[in-house]
Design an enzyme around this catalytic site. Sequence first.
Site, short mmCIF file in Angstrom:
data_model
loop_
_atom_site.label_atom_id
_atom_site.label_comp_id
_atom_site.label_asym_id
_atom_site.label_seq_id
_atom_site.Cartn_x
_atom_site.Cartn_y
_atom_site.Cartn_z
N LYS A 89 -14.50 6.86 -1.98
CA LYS A 89 -14.07 6.49 -0.70
C LYS A 89 -12.88 7.67 -0.19
CE LYS A 89 -10.56 3.59 0.87
NZ LYS A 89 -10.13 2.26 1.05
N ARG A 143 0.70 -1.11 -0.02
CA ARG A 143 -0.02 0.07 0.11
C ARG A 143 0.80 1.39 -0.05
NH1 ARG A 143 -4.54 -1.30 4.64
NH2 ARG A 143 -2.69 -2.25 5.51
N ASP A 157 -13.68 1.63 -3.57
CA ASP A 157 -13.01 2.90 -4.01
C ASP A 157 -12.63 2.78 -5.52
OD1 ASP A 157 -10.55 1.16 -4.07
OD2 ASP A 157 -10.23 1.67 -1.81
C1 R5P Z 1 -6.99 0.37 0.24
O1 R5P Z 1 -6.88 1.09 -0.90
C2 R5P Z 1 -7.20 -1.15 -0.05
O2 R5P Z 1 -7.58 -1.46 -1.15
C3 R5P Z 1 -8.04 -1.57 1.08
O3 R5P Z 1 -9.43 -0.98 0.77
C4 R5P Z 1 -7.63 -1.26 2.31
O4 R5P Z 1 -6.39 -1.21 2.61
C5 R5P Z 1 -8.41 -1.99 3.76
O5 R5P Z 1 -7.96 -1.60 4.64
P1 R5P Z 1 -9.17 -1.62 6.14
O6 R5P Z 1 -9.61 -2.72 6.13
O7 R5P Z 1 -8.18 -1.14 7.05
O8 R5P Z 1 -10.03 -0.21 5.64
#
Ligand code: R5P
Length: 309
Positions: free
Chosen positions: A193, A97, A170
């Site tokens: 998002k 990420r 997102d």
């Molecule tokens: C973000 O860009 C990723 O694709 C996931 O949506 C995100 O990392 C999920 O993390 P969490 O469950 O902490 O929201």
Amino acid sequence: MNTAIRLIAGTAHPALAAAIAAELALPLTRCTIERFPDGEVAIQVHESVRGMTVCLIQPTGPPVNDHLIELLALADACRRDAATRIVAVTPYLGYTRADKRAGRRTPITASMVAQVMQAVGIEHVITLDLHAEQIEGFFQAPVDNLSAVAVLAEALRPQLPRETVVISPDAGRVRMATAYAQRLRAPLAVLHKQRVSGTETHVTHVVGDVAGRPCLLVDDMIATGGTLADGAAALRRAGAREPIIAAATHGLLLPGARERLAEAGIERLVVTDSLPINGTAPPAISVVSVAPLLAEAIRRCLGASATPT
Ligand code: R5P
């Protein structure tokens, strides 16, 4: 080329390593991985890897730094024993990420991880649903970025009510959500998002028609559960009906995530075994194994001339 193969498992996910070994009908190489009292890792591979291709099976999930260092130390041990080729089988690759600078004086940690992996001799990476496809470009080495969408969609198909809408949580997940929607012959909607912090997100818009329809939220990973919980709340506000189901490739499911998802009314969760899934708290979780997929990728990476020892 007469390539002998060694499969070596780190401590991150012994069950997955065993399943891959069973698929390939190969033994796991004996090794000892221990921690010194100060937390440093101590490694001893007990069988020669000289002249062999070594596959290191180690998803770098939590504790991410420990598992990453273990992977690097295993690679170093194999390189120093004159392994011919070192392949990292990291179905979940931590730090992906961090694929761009978040501001001034911030690192691109995913790029740094790629460089360090190669510095210790990793020459090929087999991974699954990288957070962003372009992360492959951080490696000079070949990267097989497999997708779990096909196996997850097959597991989801019998569970989905009619008229289910596939939801991208997102903008970054639209491509993946489109692949699910195409396989499941379902319509697609996209959430807008905004990330407020590491644990908090906010959905400002629902783009697409979800009123009166059940929803399938899809993502690459579930960490705190914030993204999907917030997404489910936004879908309800937009008139979606039950059930709201979620699917993700990587179930990090950090402490508190399950509770958060259950409170948000996410009825069921379907994830792969790219990471260990522990506990029995709601929501109900179906785990789909990616061991056959990874084993096939290893087979292809080794080539037809590879001979098991
Ligand atoms: C973000 O860009 C990723 O694709 C996931 O949506 C995100 O990392 C999920 O993390 P969490 O469950 O902490 O929201």
